[in-house]
Design a protein around this motif. Structure first.
Motif, short mmCIF file in Angstrom:
data_model
loop_
_atom_site.label_atom_id
_atom_site.label_comp_id
_atom_site.label_asym_id
_atom_site.label_seq_id
_atom_site.Cartn_x
_atom_site.Cartn_y
_atom_site.Cartn_z
N GLN A 142 5.61 7.26 -1.67
CA GLN A 142 6.77 7.97 -1.14
C GLN A 142 7.92 7.01 -0.92
O GLN A 142 7.73 5.90 -0.43
CB GLN A 142 6.39 8.63 0.18
CG GLN A 142 7.48 9.45 0.79
CD GLN A 142 7.05 10.10 2.10
OE1 GLN A 142 6.03 9.73 2.67
NE2 GLN A 142 7.83 11.05 2.55
N ILE A 143 9.12 7.44 -1.29
CA ILE A 143 10.31 6.65 -1.00
C ILE A 143 10.72 7.00 0.42
O ILE A 143 11.08 8.14 0.72
CB ILE A 143 11.45 6.97 -1.99
CG1 ILE A 143 11.05 6.51 -3.39
CG2 ILE A 143 12.75 6.28 -1.55
CD1 ILE A 143 12.06 6.84 -4.45
N ASN A 144 10.63 6.01 1.29
CA ASN A 144 10.88 6.26 2.70
C ASN A 144 11.54 5.04 3.34
O ASN A 144 11.28 4.73 4.49
CB ASN A 144 9.56 6.60 3.40
CG ASN A 144 9.76 7.35 4.69
OD1 ASN A 144 10.85 7.87 4.93
ND2 ASN A 144 8.73 7.40 5.51
N GLY A 145 12.34 4.32 2.57
CA GLY A 145 13.04 3.16 3.11
C GLY A 145 12.17 1.92 3.24
O GLY A 145 12.54 0.96 3.90
N GLN A 146 11.01 1.90 2.62
CA GLN A 146 10.11 0.76 2.72
C GLN A 146 10.18 -0.09 1.43
O GLN A 146 10.75 0.33 0.45
CB GLN A 146 8.67 1.20 2.98
CG GLN A 146 7.94 1.77 1.78
CD GLN A 146 8.19 3.23 1.53
OE1 GLN A 146 9.18 3.79 1.98
NE2 GLN A 146 7.31 3.86 0.78
N ASP A 147 9.59 -1.24 1.50
CA ASP A 147 9.51 -2.14 0.36
C ASP A 147 8.05 -2.23 -0.06
O ASP A 147 7.18 -2.40 0.78
CB ASP A 147 10.03 -3.52 0.75
CG ASP A 147 10.15 -4.46 -0.44
OD1 ASP A 147 10.34 -3.95 -1.56
OD2 ASP A 147 10.05 -5.68 -0.25
#
Length: 185
Positions: A142-147
């Motif tokens: 999921q794209i959730n502002g993480q790296d």
């Protein structure tokens, strides 16, 4: 033992075949092992033993087993190189067609990873690359502002073995596809 009884025993032993002797020997050994185990049980000690019957009716003799013999090909290098660009195109086509409009859902993405990996592997195998083993890995998150960093290590021959990769991203998920081509000598 009387002399007459000794001659009778010798005659019986000579009449027995080698298989009968082996079977009798195994039966004697088996009964000796079981009586030995029973002695241990009575004394409070625990002992386990296994007896394998080599001449049981279900076993085939070693001479009758069919053996497959392979001959060496002495091919130490591949006939053609791994088609890196074609494999990378396959990965991108499959990922774009299946994930373009998908929203991230934990349960559906679990199934998508398996489906995408099988589809990519089947399409790469259709290229008929001789003597290469194909390994396909798919990561979806999921794209959730993480790296996220995905790393892998392999022991291989850098002259012939290679990996093709492609990364995909839409509004809610990312996906990375890796296809390893490992040459088998």
């Amino acid at each position: 033992m009387a002399q007459g009884q000794g001659h009778v025993m010798e005659a019986k032993l000579e009449a027995a075949t080698a298989a009968d002797l082996r079977r009798q020997s195994l039966q004697v050994q088996t009964s000796a092992v079981f009586s030995f185990a029973n002695t241990f049980k009575k004394s409070g000690l625990v002992s386990t033993s296994r007896v394998q019957m080599a001449d049981s009716p279900g076993m085939r003799p070693a001479e009758k087993r069919k053996r497959v013999l392979y001959e060496n090909t002495y091919k130490m290098t591949p006939e053609k190189a791994f088609p890196y660009s074609q494999v990378q195109r396959i990965i991108s086509d499959v990922m774009k067609s299946h994930l373009q409009d998908e929203k991230y859902n934990q349960q559906s993405c679990r199934q998508h990873t398996k489906t995408l990996a099988e589809m990519i592997k089947m399409r790469v195998k259709e290229l008929s690359i001789p003597r290469y083993k194909i390994v396909c890995l798919i990561h979806i998150g999921q794209i959730n502002g993480q790296d996220v960093r995905i790393a892998s290590q392999c022991l291989w021959n850098p002259e012939f073995d290679t990996v093709a990769e492609y990364s995909f991203k839409n509004g809610s998920l990312f996906a990375t596809g890796l296809v390893y081509g490992v040459y088998c000598e």
